[in-house]
Enzyme design. Structure first.
Site, PDB file in Angstrom:
ATOM      1  N   ASP A 411       0.846  -1.196   0.000  1.00 14.36           N
ATOM      2  CA  ASP A 411       0.000   0.000   0.000  1.00 14.36           C
ATOM      3  C   ASP A 411       0.880   1.244   0.000  1.00 14.36           C
ATOM      4  OD1 ASP A 411      -2.497   1.255   0.031  1.00 14.36           O
ATOM      5  OD2 ASP A 411      -2.559   1.356   2.217  1.00 14.36           O
ATOM      6  N   GLU A 414       2.652   4.810  -4.230  1.00 12.83           N
ATOM      7  CA  GLU A 414       2.618   5.655  -5.447  1.00 12.83           C
ATOM      8  C   GLU A 414       3.906   6.497  -5.661  1.00 12.83           C
ATOM      9  OE1 GLU A 414      -1.061   4.169  -4.383  1.00 12.83           O
ATOM     10  OE2 GLU A 414       0.108   5.543  -3.156  1.00 12.83           O
ATOM     11  N   ASP A 485      -9.000   3.366  -2.677  1.00 14.19           N
ATOM     12  CA  ASP A 485      -9.945   3.843  -1.665  1.00 14.19           C
ATOM     13  C   ASP A 485     -11.227   4.367  -2.302  1.00 14.19           C
ATOM     14  OD1 ASP A 485      -7.977   3.199   0.130  1.00 14.19           O
ATOM     15  OD2 ASP A 485      -7.178   5.239   0.252  1.00 14.19           O
TER      16      ASP A 485
END
Length: 819
Positions: A411, A414, A485
């Site tokens: 997670d 990015e 999300d």
């Protein structure tokens, strides 16, 4: 005379000024070709302002490289294949260079440079927009393509919007997009590969450039489509096949295909941000078992860690991780844990100390470690573009292996940092080539997933499950991906379907979304619909955020619980079909969840926004999603015959139909001639089904083949032949159903085959391997009736259809049934 002289002087000044303006133009075109060097399957060119290389990569793929300076050495994180040696003829004359293979022709005009692609019989597939072709604005490079009449554009990975992307523009820049809107761009992941469709032709273009890239499919202009990047070279692969499925196969031959996933990862996964302490984890596991909700996985979010520090445990909440994972395994559950790339800067935190000692963190130009703030506080970040950094991460992964972990969830990769504004001047190793954040951001997550996969594969000593939020082209080699999300809204549920379909078009078979929505609280009807759709997603994950209501199936009341149990149970019965479909993905790159554009490319109805959410799950099932509270819906049935999954009713295709929709059932159809292997219901994949494999065959007018596949579901022994594989064939002309001879050294877990025949008007004269055999009247039903919760109501009746069945011993030789 003086007047004439003045005129010539003025004209000369104007021409000089014009030439100066042209020379100083902020846009630099590629210009005309000045030299040509034909070299085997390729040609190297110099132009007025650039260097170029065009090479035949395969009979169906041509690669184009262009840069303002001499082309650098070849390197890619995405492409893992080398050019194939194929028959390619390259010729030239004063006007053009022609490159011809058995499948494709490229014509390169010399003045100015421009490329067109044709079929071998001369039909135009794609061409540069004359006058624009390829050009630079400062360091940004863009190639402009003429937009054909009626041209559609699909794919481009995890992109919001409609199936047909014409009229829109998109940016690739991996972004932490919490609670993103249904039109937001960019979001988490980058796959710069799209498919163009026009005039009964289709082609693919993959731009392999890791800088921020931009794609324009006729946004704010009516002249061109374009693709380009903020730096680096123009480097794209042009792919042509007659069928989109083959384009995906060629694209994944370039960027790689997934390995077989662990079988348990295809089961239902119960997630929450967050489940803690361990007593809560056991409560969830026990409740799933008590309520007969089949499940295989539980996931721990960041609260399992000691103050959010990766590779640690909060010892108050989880005093003995190995004992916990062992107990969960005894209950039939595997545990997945989240990992974030941020390593807290804290002397005495062993993970940080080892990373600092190994010098594996990304840095500023002055050699100090970049520091960004995330969950643990101020963090350094491993350089996953450094082989040394990937190896270090893999070594740290041994802790999770020792603790009995089975899955790793990547997670915040990015990279996400508070403020969401990482400086441009951060330096990454880029496998020894050194690159700034501008060139590296979009491949950081790909390399984190790679490090997690390679490390877990060694640490776990069996197939790991790897999940990532972000990635780049080629991520399918290492990881599944989910869509981040999302929000508990009908529009997000349907957007999720399109995102997964688009990822499938872009070479990623193992995809999922947070069922029920991550942010917010779904209604009962929305949750029920979403979990029905989730049963027909490749990765089936229920997840919700902190400070939302609990979102396990039993939290929405008894009726929703029964609906959820029905569809999760159906998923488990379908595991032989689903596992075989994943095997297909490992062989040809075809997605598990398939946009109708793959099989019905030139049917305009499937691009209609009323029908664009419909998709195939594998080759057999067509799913028609609707909002949770929909009372009726319009469905488009493509060409062919379609069976209602629940009733067996047959409808002809090429028509729209209006159907009643209710909370109890998701509209699902089965394509004619489909072959669907199923098993008895189990509560987890650690439980053995009964010894009979049920194979449903749906009568139809077209021949079909389904490759059935088994292996041990957890090791890599299948790579050495320890699998069980056989093709099952349906031939309506010869009226035969044939099971080919078994391949592989593994014995099937099924001793018998029960053949269920849908839509067959069979007589008693059915032959098994040439001898007459018994055919039985039977009844097929896929769902358990939902209870009548009004005490005065009568019980809902079982829904199904009358069928014929044949019981066959499952031996390894050819099995033939003639009807």
């Amino acid at each position: 005379m003086k007047l004439k002289l003045c005129f010539y002087l003025l004209l000369s000044c104007c021409l000089t000024a014009f030439k100066t303006v042209v020379a100083q133009s902020p846009v630099k075109g590629i210009g005309k070709i000045n030299s040509v060097n034909i070299n085997g399957q390729g040609v190297n060119l110099t132009t007025d302002n650039a260097y170029a290389s065009i090479i035949v990569y395969s009979a169906n793929v041509i690669r184009v490289r262009i840069d303002k300076q001499k082309l650098a050495g070849d390197f890619s994180y995405a492409v893992i294949s080398q050019p194939e040696k194929v028959k390619a003829t390259i010729t030239q004359n004063a006007q053009e260079i022609d490159i011809v293979t058995d499948s494709l022709k490229a014509v390169i005009k010399k003045s100015p440079f421009a490329i067109s692609f044709y079929t071998v019989n001369g039909t135009l597939i794609n061409e540069d927009e004359e006058g624009l072709t390829t050009s630079w604005v400062n360091e940004s490079v863009t190639t402009y393509k003429k937009m054909q009449d009626g041209e559609r554009f699909i794919g481009l990975g995890e992109k919001t919007g409609n199936l047909d992307r014409r009229g829109n523009g998109y940016t690739n820049w991996n972004t932490d997009a919490f609670g993103y809107s249904v039109t937001q761009d960019p979001i988490y992941s980058t796959i710069p590969f799209y498919i163009g469709i026009h005039h009964n032709l289709n082609y693919g273009i993959f731009l392999d450039n890791t800088y921020q890239s931009d794609f324009n499919f006729g946004a704010s202009n009516n002249r061109f489509s374009s693709f380009g990047a903020k730096g680096g070279e123009m480097n794209y692969y042009f792919i042509y096949h007659k069928h989109i499925a083959d384009i995906i196969t060629s694209y994944t031959s370039l960027t790689g295909r997934m390995k077989m996933p662990p079988l348990w990862s295809l089961g239902y996964q119960q997630n929450r941000y967050s489940y803690y302490p361990e007593t809560e984890v056991f409560r969830i596991a026990q409740t799933l078992r008590e309520k007969k909700i089949p499940a295989d996985g539980i996931t721990l979010d960041i609260h399992y860690m000691d103050h959010y520090k990766v590779f640690t445990w909060d010892k108050d909440r989880f005093p003995n991780p190995l004992a916990m994972t062992n107990k969960l395994k005894d209950m039939g559950f595997k545990l997945t844990v989240i990992v974030d790339p941020g390593i807290k800067v804290e002397k005495g935190y062993a993970v940080y100390d080892r990373g600092e000692k190994e010098n594996i963190f990304i840095k500023y130009p002055d050699s100090t470690n970049y520091m960004g703030e995330v969950w643990p506080g101020w963090c350094n970040f491993p350089d996953f573009t450094n082989p040394k950094g990937r190896a270090w991460w893999g070594t740290e992964m041994k802790k999770y292996g020792a603790d009995g972990i089975s899955g790793i969830w990547n997670d915040m990769n990015e990279i996400a940092t508070w403020g969401q504004k990482m400086p441009d001047n951060i330096i990454f190793d880029y496998d020894g080539k050194k690159a700034s954040h501008l060139q590296t951001r979009d491949v950081y997550a790909l390399n984190m997933a790679r490090a997690s996969y390679e490390g877990a594969k060694t640490a776990f000593n069996k197939r790991p499950f790897i999940l990532t939020r972000a990635g780049y082209a080629g991520l399918q080699r290492y990881s599944a991906i989910w869509t981040g999300d999302n929000r508990a809204e009908d529009s997000h549920m349907l957007l999720g379907v399109r995102l997964l379909n688009s990822l499938g078009l872009s070479g990623v078979p193992f995809t999922g979304m947070d069922i029920g929505g991550f942010t917010g609280n779904p209604s009962q009807s929305l949750y029920a619909r979403w979990i029905q759709i989730g049963a027909f997603n490749p990765y089936f994950r229920n997840h919700t955020a902190v400070n939302t209501k609990a979102s396990e199936p039993w939290t929405y009341g008894e009726e929703v619980l029964e609906i959820a149990r029905n569809y999760i149970s159906l998923r488990y019965k379908l595991l032989p079909y689903l596992y075989s479909t994943f095997y297909e993905a490992t062989q040809n790159g075809h997605p598990v969840m398939r946009s109708l554009a793959i099989d019905y490319t030139f049917d305009k109805n499937i691009y209609d926004t009323q029908f664009e959410n419909q998709y195939l799950f594998g080759s057999a099932f067509m799913v028609a999603p609707f909002e949770g509270d929909a009372k009726f819906g319009k469905i488009y049935l493509p060409a062919g015959k379609w069976y209602n999954l629940y009733t067996g009713e047959i409808q002809n295709g090429n028509q729209q139909t209006i159907v009643d929709v209710n909370i109890h059932k998701l509209p699902v159809y089965v394509k004619e001639s489909s072959i669907v292997p199923m098993q008895s219901l189990v509560q987890s994949t650690s439980e053995k089904p009964t010894d009979t494999l049920t194979v449903h065959v749906y009568n139809g007018d077209v021949a079909n083949k389904f490759v059935y596949y088994e292996d041990d579901g957890e090791s890599y022994a299948y790579e050495n032949g320890a699998y069980y594989k056989r093709a099952i064939n349906f031939n309506p002309v010869s009226k035969a159903i044939t099971f080919d001879k078994v391949e592989g050294s593994l014995a099937s877990k099924f001793k018998n085959i029960k053949l269920i025949l849908h839509g067959f008007n069979t007589s008693a004269a059915v032959k098994l391997n040439g001898n007459q055999t018994t055919i039985n009247d039977d009844f097929s039903s896929f769902l358990t009736p939902i209870s009548k919760f009004d005490p005065q109501g009568s019980t809902n009746s079982v829904e199904g259809e009358k069928v014929k069945s044949i019981l066959v011993k499952n031996d390894n030789n050819t099995i033939s049934i003639n009807y």
